[in-house]
Design an enzyme around this catalytic site. Structure first.
Site, PDB file in Angstrom:
ATOM      1  N   GLU A  45      42.020  34.844  30.874  1.00 20.98           N
ATOM      2  CA  GLU A  45      41.322  36.098  31.024  1.00 20.98           C
ATOM      3  C   GLU A  45      42.270  37.141  31.290  1.00 20.98           C
ATOM      4  O   GLU A  45      42.875  37.592  32.393  1.00 20.98           O
ATOM      5  CB  GLU A  45      40.130  35.824  31.830  1.00 20.98           C
ATOM      6  CG  GLU A  45      38.991  34.724  31.594  1.00 20.98           C
ATOM      7  CD  GLU A  45      38.065  34.465  32.441  1.00 20.98           C
ATOM      8  OE1 GLU A  45      38.003  35.629  33.188  1.00 20.98           O
ATOM      9  OE2 GLU A  45      37.409  33.442  32.510  1.00 20.98           O
ATOM     10  N   ASP A  56      33.809  43.640  40.725  1.00 17.50           N
ATOM     11  CA  ASP A  56      35.146  42.963  41.467  1.00 17.50           C
ATOM     12  C   ASP A  56      35.454  43.374  42.870  1.00 17.50           C
ATOM     13  O   ASP A  56      35.036  44.283  43.594  1.00 17.50           O
ATOM     14  CB  ASP A  56      36.309  43.751  40.715  1.00 17.50           C
ATOM     15  CG  ASP A  56      36.333  43.579  39.357  1.00 17.50           C
ATOM     16  OD1 ASP A  56      36.040  42.137  39.051  1.00 17.50           O
ATOM     17  OD2 ASP A  56      36.509  44.314  38.396  1.00 17.50           O
TER      18      ASP A  56
END
Length: 255
Positions: A45, A56
């Site tokens: 990814e 995140d």
């Protein structure tokens, strides 16, 4: 058949690694991808850094901030990856937020992905309903698999809907938190992994968030097809340098 779909048919537990494009240095993107494939990683990814990364944790946020400071942009990423299929054969997925894709133009972005050999996208802030109504036909026209996230809070009804719209794997977020390494998974997470496995979905599940070593990789893949490591890998290349990738993958895989 898409490379992701082919990889999912292999009789093994899959290791997927996330890293931020343009980190630690602006021109590290291709060499990190090549080294990950050489060292046994099944899927990669590639994180497209964004200035407001909602899902995140601090490690990936910091790597995104540094990558943007280094000068990473959507156009530059596409330029870096234009010859990637000359040296890399495993599935490649771009993971990011929908805003840069929208700014680039959804169809233009998908077309560019097809040209350079990207297999799928993970866009956590693109709702599955909006995707199904407005963008599914475009993604499919360019041979791209869009991967959706589920969490322990996602209802079974919603999971079945996501499964019906998906054509690759479902990204199973291990807990209701941001990304980041954990020391291990408790009974609550194990029960969740088993609950999803018992739904007998048509798309396999790959677990992300909180995978950092062989113990968490093994726990996560007991009921799932594979696991994704992001923060722990970024910490590794921050602390030990990208020359030590083989040490990291061997540790995770218990080799």
């Amino acid at each position: 058949m898409n490379r992701i779909q082919k990889k999912l048919q292999e009789d093994k537990k899959l290791l997927s690694i996330y890293f931020t494009a343009g980190y630690p240095e602006i021109n590290d993107t291709v060499s990190i991808i090549e080294d990950l494939e050489k060292n046994g990683v099944d899927m990669i990814e590639i994180g497209l850094p964004f200035s407001d990364p909602l899902a995140d944790g601090p490690t990936i946020q910091e790597s995104s901030t540094q990558a943007l400071r280094n000068g990473m942009t959507t156009n530059l990423l596409f330029e870096q990856l234009k010859d990637i299929r000359k040296s890399v054969s495993i599935p490649l997925i771009i993971m990011g937020y929908f805003n840069p894709v929208l700014q680039y133009g959804v169809e233009a972005f998908c077309k560019k992905c097809q040209e350079i050999g990207i297999d799928g996208l993970i866009l956590p802030d693109l709702p599955v309903d909006v995707y199904a109504e407005e963008y599914k036909d475009i993604f499919e026209a360019y041979g791209l698999i869009n991967v959706f996230l589920i969490t322990p809070q996602t209802s079974n009804e919603r999971i079945h809907y996501i499964d019906s719209v998906s054509a690759g794997f479902i990204y199973m977020v291990s807990s209701a938190s941001t990304t980041g390494a954990k020391s291990g998974f408790g009974d609550e997470q194990t029960d969740y992994f088993k609950r999803i496995a018992d739904l007998n979905l048509k798309n396999p599940q790959i677990v992300g968030f909180g995978i950092s070593n062989n113990d968490t990789f093994t726990q996560a893949t007991t009921y799932a097809k594979g696991a994704i490591i992001g923060s722990a890998f970024i910490k590794h290349i921050t602390n030990d340098g990208k020359q030590e990738i083989s040490k990291f993958t061997k540790t995770v895989l218990g080799l």
